[in-house]
Structures are given as C-alpha cells and as structure tokens.
Motif scaffolding. Structure first.
Motif, short mmCIF file in Angstrom:
data_model
loop_
_atom_site.label_atom_id
_atom_site.label_comp_id
_atom_site.label_asym_id
_atom_site.label_seq_id
_atom_site.Cartn_x
_atom_site.Cartn_y
_atom_site.Cartn_z
N ASP A 15 0.82 -1.22 0.00
CA ASP A 15 0.00 0.00 0.00
C ASP A 15 0.86 1.26 0.00
O ASP A 15 0.34 2.36 -0.21
CB ASP A 15 -0.93 0.02 1.22
CG ASP A 15 -2.21 -0.77 0.98
OD1 ASP A 15 -2.43 -1.18 -0.18
OD2 ASP A 15 -2.97 -0.99 1.93
N ASP A 119 -4.80 1.36 -0.55
CA ASP A 119 -4.52 1.58 -1.96
C ASP A 119 -5.82 1.99 -2.65
O ASP A 119 -6.82 1.27 -2.59
CB ASP A 119 -3.98 0.28 -2.57
CG ASP A 119 -3.43 0.47 -3.98
OD1 ASP A 119 -4.02 1.23 -4.76
OD2 ASP A 119 -2.41 -0.18 -4.31
N ARG A 121 -6.72 1.85 -5.52
CA ARG A 121 -7.17 0.90 -6.56
C ARG A 121 -7.86 -0.31 -5.97
O ARG A 121 -8.66 -0.96 -6.64
CB ARG A 121 -5.98 0.44 -7.39
CG ARG A 121 -5.22 1.55 -8.12
CD ARG A 121 -3.91 1.05 -8.68
NE ARG A 121 -3.05 0.55 -7.61
CZ ARG A 121 -1.88 -0.05 -7.83
NH1 ARG A 121 -1.44 -0.23 -9.07
NH2 ARG A 121 -1.15 -0.47 -6.81
N HIS A 122 -7.57 -0.64 -4.71
CA HIS A 122 -8.07 -1.88 -4.12
C HIS A 122 -9.11 -1.68 -3.04
O HIS A 122 -9.88 -2.59 -2.75
CB HIS A 122 -6.90 -2.68 -3.55
CG HIS A 122 -5.82 -2.99 -4.54
ND1 HIS A 122 -4.49 -3.07 -4.21
CD2 HIS A 122 -5.89 -3.21 -5.88
CE1 HIS A 122 -3.78 -3.34 -5.29
NE2 HIS A 122 -4.60 -3.41 -6.32
N LYS A 149 -1.93 6.38 -3.51
CA LYS A 149 -1.89 6.12 -4.95
C LYS A 149 -3.12 6.71 -5.64
O LYS A 149 -3.65 6.13 -6.60
CB LYS A 149 -1.76 4.62 -5.23
CG LYS A 149 -0.56 3.99 -4.52
CD LYS A 149 -0.37 2.53 -4.86
CE LYS A 149 0.81 1.95 -4.07
NZ LYS A 149 1.06 0.52 -4.37
N LEU A 152 -3.07 7.08 -9.34
CA LEU A 152 -3.27 5.93 -10.22
C LEU A 152 -4.74 5.69 -10.54
O LEU A 152 -5.06 4.82 -11.37
CB LEU A 152 -2.65 4.68 -9.60
CG LEU A 152 -1.14 4.74 -9.37
CD1 LEU A 152 -0.63 3.40 -8.85
CD2 LEU A 152 -0.40 5.14 -10.64
N VAL A 153 -5.64 6.45 -9.90
CA VAL A 153 -7.07 6.37 -10.25
C VAL A 153 -7.53 7.71 -10.80
O VAL A 153 -8.72 8.03 -10.76
CB VAL A 153 -7.93 5.94 -9.03
CG1 VAL A 153 -7.58 4.51 -8.61
CG2 VAL A 153 -7.77 6.91 -7.87
N VAL A 159 -13.88 7.78 -5.97
CA VAL A 159 -13.13 6.65 -5.40
C VAL A 159 -12.73 6.96 -3.97
O VAL A 159 -12.91 6.15 -3.06
CB VAL A 159 -11.89 6.35 -6.26
CG1 VAL A 159 -11.00 5.31 -5.56
CG2 VAL A 159 -12.29 5.85 -7.64
N SER A 185 -0.69 10.80 -2.62
CA SER A 185 0.19 9.98 -3.45
C SER A 185 1.57 10.09 -2.83
O SER A 185 2.23 11.12 -2.94
CB SER A 185 0.22 10.46 -4.90
OG SER A 185 1.25 9.77 -5.62
#
Length: 434
Positions: A15, A119, A121-122, A149, A152-153, A159, A185
């Motif tokens: 993470d 994270d 993304r997860h 991160k 990254l999205v 989100v 980030s």
C-alpha cells in the motif's frame, strides 16, 4: 497540545507505507544529504532503473534491514524520530503482512495517531479491517485514513469518497471516534507535506498539517494514582542511611505528593507518603533530590510513613480510588503466537511489575473480521483477536483498560521458553470485545 506526537503507520502489503514515511521525512527536510545520496545510489542499481539520476525509492529511507531491501518488503517496526518547527514526532512504520500483526500491535500501543493506508485501486482489504480493529482495541485517539496512490485512479473524488465511507462505517462499529481521510500519493507527494493542485475537491489539511495539530492521548496525570513498585531500596550500611527504605518505580498514572494517604496492594494496608526522592544526573555526578510531588511518567523513589510489607509487584494507589485486587480477569487479547491458544493453557501473565502464573479458563469468542461481530471459538490462532477468561495465581491490582492503559494491560508469556504469546486488555464490566 503536547509538543511530542507518537504516530504509527499500518496497511496492507504494497500500500506504500514505507514510501509514505520516506516522502514525509524527505519533504520535512529530516533526511541527511549522505542518506539521500545513498538511496539514490541503491535505487539506480536496481533492475529497470532509468540511470539518469532521477530514480529515488523513498521506501529505502525507512527500510533499514538488508533483508527488507532484498525482498522489497517491510518485515519489522522501523522507528524514526523527526521534527518540524511546530513539534517533534516519534514514528513507527509497521509491517503490512498478516503474520506481522504482532508488530502492528507493538507500534500502535503507544501511538497518539495511527495512519492507515489504503490503496485507492483496491479499497478496504482484510488487513485494513484488522488494523482498524487493533486501533480500536488499543483505543488510539486518532486514525488518519491515507487513501494512497490517488494518482493511479486519476485523482477520482468518487473513489476517495467511497473508501472513506467504507472505513468510517467500520470505525463506527469498532467505536473509533475520530477518523480523518486524506487523498495522497506518497510517490508523487500529493497532500503529504505540500497540497496537491490535482485534488482541488479536497479542502482538508495535508498529512503533515494534520499531524502538527493533532492532540495526544489523555493526560494520565489527572487519573487516580497508580505506582507499581519495581525495586525496594534498603541500604545495608551503618551510616545515616541505615534506616532508609524506599520503593522505586515509574508513576503509571496520577500524581503522588508528600502526605498523600495511600493503599499498598495487594496487602490492602493503608499508610501515607513520607517522602519522594528523585535521582538528579549530571555529566559528572548523580545526586538524590527530595521532591514534594511526582506526576505520571516520572521515575522516583517513594518513602512511606509506616514500615509495612512492600515488594516488587506491589502497587501503591490513591486511598480514595483503590481498584482493589482480582484473581480472575475477563480480557480481550491479540494472539501473537504460532501455537494456538486453547482452554486450560497454563501461561505467565506479566502485569505492570508483577509476573504470575495463570490459566485460561474460558474462550468466549473471536472477532470476525468480515462482520466485526463476535463468533464462537474453541481456540485462538495467530493474529486472532478474542475474548478470554483467566484465573491468576496472585492477586493483581488491575483496572479496566478503558480507564487506565497501563494497569489495564498485560502480556501472556510462555512459561517454558519465555516467548510472548499475547497482548491483553482487561475488559470493562460489560465485557465488550471492542
């Protein structure tokens, strides 16, 4: 507001905990130039490095063990000390692997703030739930949710909002009162020390701004006196100190003053404080100075008005607020051993300065990380959080953990090899898991 803040980081594997800590230290100018040069050199030698001098692995600023660097993971609690113009910090970077939850318990046990990374993304994973449960169990005052991160999205606000809602729902179930979410980030540096232009929709503080203004744990000097005796001083001399008898230790909570009425547990004998001595250490000598009082956190020697039976493991408490003693405990434990815990297990319990034999008489259930409810359990396995009942061979001067974190906590130890088996917190009368 205290000038010292203790914080810990936790999260699932990869993470970005170590990267976040490295970025925080780097951007706070808390890293020496030779350390930065070393990290640049090590990073440039890795496969896939650009080799143009721009490679920089922030995680290496905290991952100090060679084995960690070779595996690319954090396997131990890495402690770092740094300061800004506003305050000083002690930071514990905890590992993410589930088998190292014991390290997270260690790092978070004294923390004022726990930073839990997710994270983007997860989203919320099992380890997120586990680390939130540990923070709730240890009653850490503040939790920072770092949604890492976020770049990254695509810096997607939806989100971030969704993850923050999921974590706040979990926090409500666990009784965690203060959770603050920040989109970050660690690699790029968004909202770590400097505010990011990419998250214009976020109007809260950066991570550093939050930490610089966060409050610490409750001032334990305002709680009833608890003074666990560590050592009895009785000089065997013929000089002026031949009648001296003092009891050394650290004031766990409250304030002790000369003349205060106190009770010595477990005997229950009442007396009063005749004197308080504290060592004064200089570069050339050590002297003893008499003090009118001492507060929580101070190591002192207490003299009593009456010559009564006091030994290591005794606890001197305020006469008007004595916890009494108990031989049976209902407690919540984080099981930290590969060997399962079963009913009937014989262990040692380490409570303040007392070590005594104990037996597990009942296991009342374990925490289900999916539902955060209590489920039936015949035993506890590694990293389980569960409720147990213990019978102790010696009476303990114990408080509920909710009212006193020092006299309300304990360790369970294997009597044969000395390994730590569990960290425990004594339940309130209601016996709730968290």
């Amino acid at each position: 507001m205290s000038t010292l803040l203790r914080l810990a980081t936790a999260g699932s594997v990869d993470d970005g905990k170590s990267t976040l800590v490295g970025r925080l230290l780097h951007d706070c100018k808390a890293i020496l130039a030779d350390q930065i040069a070393h990290v640049q050199t090590v990073t440039a030698q890795r496969p896939g490095a650009r080799g143009d001098g721009t490679d920089f692995d922030f995680a290496l600023l905290t991952d100090g063990l060679r084995a960690e660097r070779e595996q690319g993971i954090t396997i131990d609690v890495a402690y770092r000390y740094f300061a800004t113009d506003k305050r000083s910090f002690i930071l514990a970077d905890c590992p993410g692997h589930v088998q190292y939850t014991r390290n997270t318990v260690t790092g978070a046990s004294t923390a004022d703030v726990v930073i839990i990374l997710v994270d983007a993304r997860h989203g919320v994973l099992e380890q997120t739930r586990r680390h939130l449960a540990v923070a709730g169990l240890l009653r850490v005052p503040h939790v920072v949710l770092a949604v890492n991160k976020i770049d990254l999205v695509g810096y997607d606000e939806a989100v971030f909002t969704g993850i923050a809602k999921d974590v706040n729902d979990l926090a409500d179930q666990l009784g965690i009162a203060d959770v603050h979410a920040i989109p970050v980030s660690a690699l790029v540096g968004d909202n770590v020390v400097e505010r990011s232009a990419e998250t214009a929709w976020y109007d809260g503080p950066t991570l550093l701004e939050y930490l610089e203004n966060a409050t610490g744990r409750t001032d334990t000097s305002q709680q009833p006196l608890r003074f666990p005796v560590q050592y009895v001083i009785r000089p065997q001399t013929d000089d002026e100190y031949r009648d001296y008898r003092g009891y050394t230790g650290t004031v766990a909570s409250g304030t002790v003053s000369v003349g205060d009425p106190v009770v010595v547990l477990p005997s229950g004998r009442r007396t009063s404080v005749a004197g308080i001595d504290k060592a004064v250490v200089t570069a050339t000598s050590t002297a003893v100075a008499e003090r009118p009082s001492a507060v929580a956190g101070e190591a002192v020697t207490v003299r009593l008005a009456d010559d009564i039976d006091v030994a290591r493991g005794s606890v001197i408490v305020a006469a008007e607020a004595s916890p009494g003693t108990r031989r049976e405990l209902a407690a919540t434990v984080c099981w930290l051993s590969d060997r399962p815990l079963t009913v009937g297990a014989r262990v040692l319990i380490k409570h303040t300065t007392t070590t005594a034999q104990a037996i597990v008489t009942k296991i009342n259930g374990a925490l289900d990380l999916d539902t955060l409810g209590v489920i039936d359990a015949a035993g506890l396995d590694l990293n389980d959080i569960g409720k147990v009942q213990l019978k102790v061979a010696a009476p303990l001067a114990a408080d509920p953990y909710s009212s006193n974190a020092i006299t309300g906590s304990f360790l369970l130890i294997d009597a044969h090899d000395g390994w730590t088996l569990a960290a425990g917190m004594i339940d309130d009368e209601e016996g709730e898991l968290l």
